[in-house]
Scaffold this motif. Structure first.
Motif, PDB file in Angstrom:
ATOM      1  N   HIS A  11       0.905  -1.371  -0.048  1.00 55.69           N
ATOM      2  CA  HIS A  11       0.200   0.010   0.001  1.00 55.69           C
ATOM      3  C   HIS A  11       0.891   1.148   0.162  1.00 55.69           C
ATOM      4  N   GLU A  12       1.937   1.193   0.670  1.00 59.21           N
ATOM      5  CA  GLU A  12       2.752   2.263   0.761  1.00 59.21           C
ATOM      6  C   GLU A  12       3.325   2.767  -0.697  1.00 59.21           C
ATOM      7  N   ALA A  13       3.459   1.653  -1.310  1.00 60.28           N
ATOM      8  CA  ALA A  13       4.120   1.803  -2.738  1.00 60.28           C
ATOM      9  C   ALA A  13       2.849   2.182  -3.695  1.00 60.28           C
ATOM     10  N   GLY A  14       1.733   2.233  -3.227  1.00 60.87           N
ATOM     11  CA  GLY A  14       0.560   2.628  -4.039  1.00 60.87           C
ATOM     12  C   GLY A  14       0.004   1.195  -4.960  1.00 60.87           C
ATOM     13  N   ALA A  15       0.500   0.003  -4.490  1.00 59.09           N
ATOM     14  CA  ALA A  15      -0.078  -1.305  -5.157  1.00 59.09           C
ATOM     15  C   ALA A  15      -1.162  -1.858  -4.282  1.00 59.09           C
ATOM     16  N   LEU A  16      -1.837  -2.696  -5.015  1.00 63.89           N
ATOM     17  CA  LEU A  16      -2.923  -3.594  -4.372  1.00 63.89           C
ATOM     18  C   LEU A  16      -2.408  -4.968  -3.938  1.00 63.89           C
ATOM     19  N   VAL A  17      -2.956  -5.900  -3.102  1.00 59.09           N
ATOM     20  CA  VAL A  17      -2.313  -7.160  -2.557  1.00 59.09           C
ATOM     21  C   VAL A  17      -3.584  -7.980  -3.097  1.00 59.09           C
ATOM     22  N   VAL A  18      -3.196  -9.307  -3.438  1.00 59.38           N
ATOM     23  CA  VAL A  18      -4.203 -10.282  -3.515  1.00 59.38           C
ATOM     24  C   VAL A  18      -3.651 -11.739  -2.910  1.00 59.38           C
ATOM     25  N   TRP A  19      -4.041 -12.016  -1.834  1.00 63.58           N
ATOM     26  CA  TRP A  19      -3.631 -12.980  -1.157  1.00 63.58           C
ATOM     27  C   TRP A  19      -4.053 -14.326  -1.355  1.00 63.58           C
ATOM     28  N   ASP A  20      -3.353 -15.464  -1.336  1.00 64.82           N
ATOM     29  CA  ASP A  20      -3.891 -16.781  -1.605  1.00 64.82           C
ATOM     30  C   ASP A  20      -3.649 -17.471  -0.162  1.00 64.82           C
ATOM     31  N   LEU A  21      -4.980 -17.769   0.321  1.00 64.50           N
ATOM     32  CA  LEU A  21      -5.276 -18.288   1.398  1.00 64.50           C
ATOM     33  C   LEU A  21      -5.554 -19.813   1.712  1.00 64.50           C
ATOM     34  N   CYS A  22      -5.304 -20.288   0.507  1.00 61.47           N
ATOM     35  CA  CYS A  22      -5.643 -22.077   0.310  1.00 61.47           C
ATOM     36  C   CYS A  22      -4.862 -22.726   1.576  1.00 61.47           C
ATOM     37  N   HIS A  23      -3.901 -22.505   2.266  1.00 58.26           N
ATOM     38  CA  HIS A  23      -3.330 -23.373   3.446  1.00 58.26           C
ATOM     39  C   HIS A  23      -3.428 -22.473   4.482  1.00 58.26           C
ATOM     40  N   SER A  24      -4.367 -21.368   4.509  1.00 55.15           N
ATOM     41  CA  SER A  24      -4.404 -20.682   5.720  1.00 55.15           C
ATOM     42  C   SER A  24      -5.932 -20.718   6.256  1.00 55.15           C
ATOM     43  N   ALA A  25      -7.001 -21.084   5.369  1.00 53.43           N
ATOM     44  CA  ALA A  25      -8.359 -20.739   5.944  1.00 53.43           C
ATOM     45  C   ALA A  25      -8.711 -22.152   6.546  1.00 53.43           C
ATOM     46  N   GLY A  26      -8.981 -21.734   7.472  1.00 53.15           N
ATOM     47  CA  GLY A  26      -9.673 -23.130   8.537  1.00 53.15           C
ATOM     48  C   GLY A  26      -8.120 -23.719   9.345  1.00 53.15           C
ATOM     49  N   SER A  27      -7.142 -23.212   9.036  1.00 58.04           N
ATOM     50  CA  SER A  27      -5.962 -23.597   9.861  1.00 58.04           C
ATOM     51  C   SER A  27      -5.249 -22.594  10.682  1.00 58.04           C
ATOM     52  N   ILE A  28      -5.017 -21.262  10.073  1.00 56.52           N
ATOM     53  CA  ILE A  28      -4.830 -20.149  11.286  1.00 56.52           C
ATOM     54  C   ILE A  28      -5.874 -19.036  11.265  1.00 56.52           C
ATOM     55  N   PRO A  29      -6.063 -18.362  12.461  1.00 55.57           N
ATOM     56  CA  PRO A  29      -6.810 -17.111  12.506  1.00 55.57           C
ATOM     57  C   PRO A  29      -6.542 -16.151  11.466  1.00 55.57           C
ATOM     58  N   LEU A  30      -7.538 -15.446  10.946  1.00 51.88           N
ATOM     59  CA  LEU A  30      -7.339 -14.430   9.830  1.00 51.88           C
ATOM     60  C   LEU A  30      -7.886 -13.239  10.423  1.00 51.88           C
ATOM     61  N   SER A  31      -7.575 -12.097   9.867  1.00 53.84           N
ATOM     62  CA  SER A  31      -8.196 -10.738  10.119  1.00 53.84           C
ATOM     63  C   SER A  31      -8.147 -10.106   8.923  1.00 53.84           C
ATOM     64  N   LEU A  32      -8.775 -10.387   7.932  1.00 51.25           N
ATOM     65  CA  LEU A  32      -8.780  -9.702   6.750  1.00 51.25           C
ATOM     66  C   LEU A  32      -9.145  -8.157   6.582  1.00 51.25           C
ATOM     67  N   ASP A  33     -10.272  -7.992   7.393  1.00 50.98           N
ATOM     68  CA  ASP A  33     -10.608  -6.486   7.311  1.00 50.98           C
ATOM     69  C   ASP A  33      -9.546  -5.436   8.253  1.00 50.98           C
ATOM     70  N   ALA A  34      -9.289  -6.121   9.536  1.00 51.16           N
ATOM     71  CA  ALA A  34      -8.150  -5.528  10.301  1.00 51.16           C
ATOM     72  C   ALA A  34      -6.861  -5.226   9.690  1.00 51.16           C
ATOM     73  N   ASP A  35      -6.442  -6.113   8.941  1.00 53.90           N
ATOM     74  CA  ASP A  35      -5.275  -5.921   8.186  1.00 53.90           C
ATOM     75  C   ASP A  35      -5.417  -5.202   6.836  1.00 53.90           C
ATOM     76  N   GLU A  36      -6.545  -5.071   6.323  1.00 55.61           N
ATOM     77  CA  GLU A  36      -6.759  -4.048   5.251  1.00 55.61           C
ATOM     78  C   GLU A  36      -6.324  -4.550   4.019  1.00 55.61           C
ATOM     79  N   VAL A  37      -6.504  -5.929   4.056  1.00 56.41           N
ATOM     80  CA  VAL A  37      -6.292  -6.645   2.607  1.00 56.41           C
ATOM     81  C   VAL A  37      -7.271  -6.464   1.613  1.00 56.41           C
ATOM     82  N   ASP A  38      -6.895  -6.053   0.454  1.00 56.58           N
ATOM     83  CA  ASP A  38      -7.599  -5.811  -0.694  1.00 56.58           C
ATOM     84  C   ASP A  38      -8.298  -6.828  -1.293  1.00 56.58           C
TER      85      ASP A  38
END
Length: 402
Positions: free
Chosen positions: A194-221
């Motif tokens: 974000h500081e560079a003016g870019a957007l992020v697209v995260w792949d959560l295939c090995h995250s979802a259901g395995s580690i807690p996530l906070s997409l809103d709080a982390d301002e994921v695009d």
């Protein structure tokens, strides 16, 4: 290390009773250590699917669409966001494969950054992610900036910082590395982009259901992820897409279909996208597949992500202890981080003969994954993997590897 210790850990495990909520496997199976590729089937999924076929489809027939099928991708998306993703309603939708979602969101993100021509990803990202980036770059004439990572690690903040610049439009990475299970610093990398003016697209295939996530709080695009691993939605079950609320009405995804159109049943001329996240949809959603996902999400809700993460850490720590005692003396190397804080829900062990050994282990009743060139992944799914089960699997690996 004793078998009794493994049994004691099972005895005190608050999630151990959840194992009975899944259909039994082949009696000859010693251990199922592949839940990070395909989760075991919940009993509730069988009940839900039977009810869908007999009552919803069989009884209501075409009326099922007005009874709730039409809203299922977003209704279930809201529930998934609440239980697993840390996302408020109106930002998650289900219905495509991970590959299709990733294509749509990468194209949408690039369209939101006109004039920027670079896509950042890492050299050892999951193959589909890399192939899609390469295809889109060829399609649109973009440049790929590769994050150079080690096979048994994952992209660090410093490594990403080396390649992100004023021409970066999109940074796309996996939060949990499919090979090593290393957890990337999602909040820090997102801020960096974000500081560079870019957007992020995260792949959560090995995250979802395995580690807690906070997409809103982390301002994921944007984010995508599958549902057939830790969410136990079934083979090929529909994946999910997340779009930050502030971007939802700006997004123009490239596959225009009737289910993403405002007033879809009007069948009107031209394409007018629906409001919000629903505009990401294209074709008719896979209702049967979504029914299986719903059963898995409700199990996760009942268990709770904090307890799931706690057990994932305990299982991987137990696996590393057994590795040190039994496998390291046999010439194995650890292909995952030792620090549990940056290790996801699987452990990779390495040896030159891993491909051949994997076939031997599967034949012996220990279901694992081989990952080229020399990795054996031990997938430890907190709702279905027991400590005694893991102990007996490591015994088989030790004995067959001698």
């Amino acid at each position: 290390m004793t078998l009794q210790r493994a049994r004691d850990l099972d005895e005190t495990d608050p999630l151990y009773p959840f194992r009975d909520r899944f259909l039994p496997a082949d009696e000859k199976l010693v251990a199922y250590l592949d839940g990070n590729s395909l989760g075991r089937p919940p009993r509730a999924a069988l009940d839900r699917l039977e009810a869908l076929v007999r009552e919803d489809w069989g009884g209501r027939l075409i009326r099922g669409w007005s009874d709730g099928w039409t809203e299922l991708p977003t209704r279930l998306g809201d529930r998934l966001g609440e239980v697993v993703l840390g996302a408020a309603p109106g930002q998650v939708v289900l219905g495509e494969s991970t590959s299709v979602w990733l294509y749509k969101l990468l194209r949408a993100a690039l369209a939101l950054r006109p004039g920027r021509r670079e896509i950042v990803t890492d050299r050892h990202n999951f193959p589909t992610d890399r192939y899609l980036v390469e295809g889109i770059a060829e399609e649109l004439g973009c440049r790929i900036r590769w994050v150079e990572t080690e096979l048994d690690a994952g992209p660090s903040v410093a490594q990403v910082a080396e390649v992100v610049g004023p021409d970066t439009a999109v940074v796309t990475l996996s939060q949990v590395d499919y090979w090593s299970a290393q957890i990337a610093d999602l909040p820090a990398i997102t801020r960096l982009a974000h500081e560079a003016g870019a957007l992020v697209v995260w792949d959560l295939c090995h995250s979802a259901g395995s580690i807690p996530l906070s997409l809103d709080a982390d301002e994921v695009d944007f984010a995508v992820g599958c549902t057939y691993k830790f969410l136990c939605g079934g083979p090929g079950s529909p994946a999910f897409a997340y779009v930050r609320r502030e971007l939802a009405d700006e997004v123009r995804q490239p596959i225009w279909g009737w289910f993403g159109r405002k007033d879809l049943f009007e069948m009107g001329p031209g394409y007018e996208p629906a409001d919000g996240v629903r505009r990401l949809l294209s074709g008719t959603p896979p209702v049967v597949g979504l029914a299986g996902v719903e059963a898995g999400v409700e199990l996760i809700a009942e268990a709770g992500m904090p307890r799931i993460r706690e057990k994932a850490v305990a299982l991987t720590e137990f696996a590393v202890e057994l590795f040190d005692e039994w496998l390291a003396p046999l010439g194995f190397a650890l292909g995952s981080p030792r620090d549990p804080a940056v290790r996801g829900g699987h452990v990779t062990i390495r040896r030159a003969d891993a491909r051949e050994l994997s076939a031997v282990l599967i034949e012996a009743g220990v279901l694992i994954d081989f990952r080229a060139p020399d990795g054996i992944r031990l997938g430890l799914s907190p709702l279905t993997t027991g400590f005694e089960e893991l102990y007996r699997a490591m015994e088989v690996i030790r004995d067959r590897a001698r």
